[in-house]
Design an enzyme around this catalytic site. Sequence first.
Site, mmCIF file in Angstrom:
data_model
loop_
_atom_site.group_PDB
_atom_site.id
_atom_site.type_symbol
_atom_site.label_atom_id
_atom_site.label_comp_id
_atom_site.label_asym_id
_atom_site.label_seq_id
_atom_site.Cartn_x
_atom_site.Cartn_y
_atom_site.Cartn_z
ATOM 1 N N ASP A 196 0.829 -1.206 0.000
ATOM 2 C CA ASP A 196 0.000 0.000 0.000
ATOM 3 C C ASP A 196 0.867 1.261 0.000
ATOM 4 O O ASP A 196 1.965 1.261 0.563
ATOM 5 C CB ASP A 196 -0.899 -0.015 1.243
ATOM 6 C CG ASP A 196 -2.027 0.990 1.158
ATOM 7 O OD1 ASP A 196 -2.340 1.454 0.042
ATOM 8 O OD2 ASP A 196 -2.598 1.319 2.210
ATOM 9 N N HIS B 291 2.899 3.363 -8.925
ATOM 10 C CA HIS B 291 2.726 1.945 -9.237
ATOM 11 C C HIS B 291 3.942 1.398 -9.986
ATOM 12 O O HIS B 291 4.359 0.263 -9.750
ATOM 13 C CB HIS B 291 1.463 1.754 -10.084
ATOM 14 C CG HIS B 291 0.198 2.119 -9.365
ATOM 15 N ND1 HIS B 291 -0.133 1.594 -8.130
ATOM 16 C CD2 HIS B 291 -0.817 2.960 -9.702
ATOM 17 C CE1 HIS B 291 -1.296 2.093 -7.737
ATOM 18 N NE2 HIS B 291 -1.726 2.922 -8.679
ATOM 19 N N LEU C 41 10.742 -20.955 -3.738
ATOM 20 C CA LEU C 41 9.752 -20.018 -3.212
ATOM 21 C C LEU C 41 8.505 -20.008 -4.085
ATOM 22 O O LEU C 41 8.578 -19.938 -5.315
ATOM 23 C CB LEU C 41 10.351 -18.611 -3.175
ATOM 24 C CG LEU C 41 9.384 -17.457 -2.871
ATOM 25 C CD1 LEU C 41 8.969 -17.471 -1.405
ATOM 26 C CD2 LEU C 41 10.002 -16.116 -3.236
#
Length: 255
Positions: A35, A52, A146
């Site tokens: 965020d 972004h 991962l």
Amino acid sequence: MLEKLSKWKSSLSSQEIKDELDQANIPKHIAIIMDGNGRWAKNKGLPRIAGHREGMKVVNKVVQKANDLGVEVLTLYAFSTENWKRPKTEVDYLMKLPERFLNNELPKLMEENVKVRLMGSIEELPEHTKKAVLKAVRETENNTGLILNFALNYGSRFELMNAIKKIAKQVEMGTLTPEELNESILEKNMMTAELRDPDLLIRTSGEIRLSNFMLWQVAYSEFWFTDVLWPDFNEKHLTEAIAVYQKRARRYGGV
């Protein structure tokens, strides 16, 4: 309450982080609510899409660090079911980011043995976005390192309702009775069916809320909130969050 919140946002010195990170107690699943991109851009007098774009660069660093530390699953809240309410120009740009990220980083993800996974309703995504993410899932499906789990067009209430509908259908077909229903069956019908619940939830930008993210799965997760905006988040912050996590006693309702 304020004292408890301060513990959730507690900070450690660089020396404490260096000295106290226990490699035997790395959280196996870390979930992050990324965020603050818009506020980061606004603070710099830039358009929101600049935030972004910068935030996408941080994903690279965090994935690499999590992989280096031995984290097994990293879930990133990339786009929520509510984010469609944003201006169309912003949404259109956000829909391009997964494609850009995966096209650029797929060779490195393959090299690092990272497995890309998705949770969310991908049918509503633009075709170019869907094509890129499904290609990444397909090409990394045999990787064993991962798990990079993107929550894309994801909302926890949608997920829960979808699971309930699946179970109702099973009851209707006679393959399941109401008496057999339990937590395990509900979890098997959710988007995280193959994943363990997050051990640690991180949210950047100073907001202290879950925003419809993994409401069922974080029931016993440890929370760590930071005022740092996502484009400014780095490997040190991730390490600090883990160091704070390691100082907590996880009792799961016990003593």
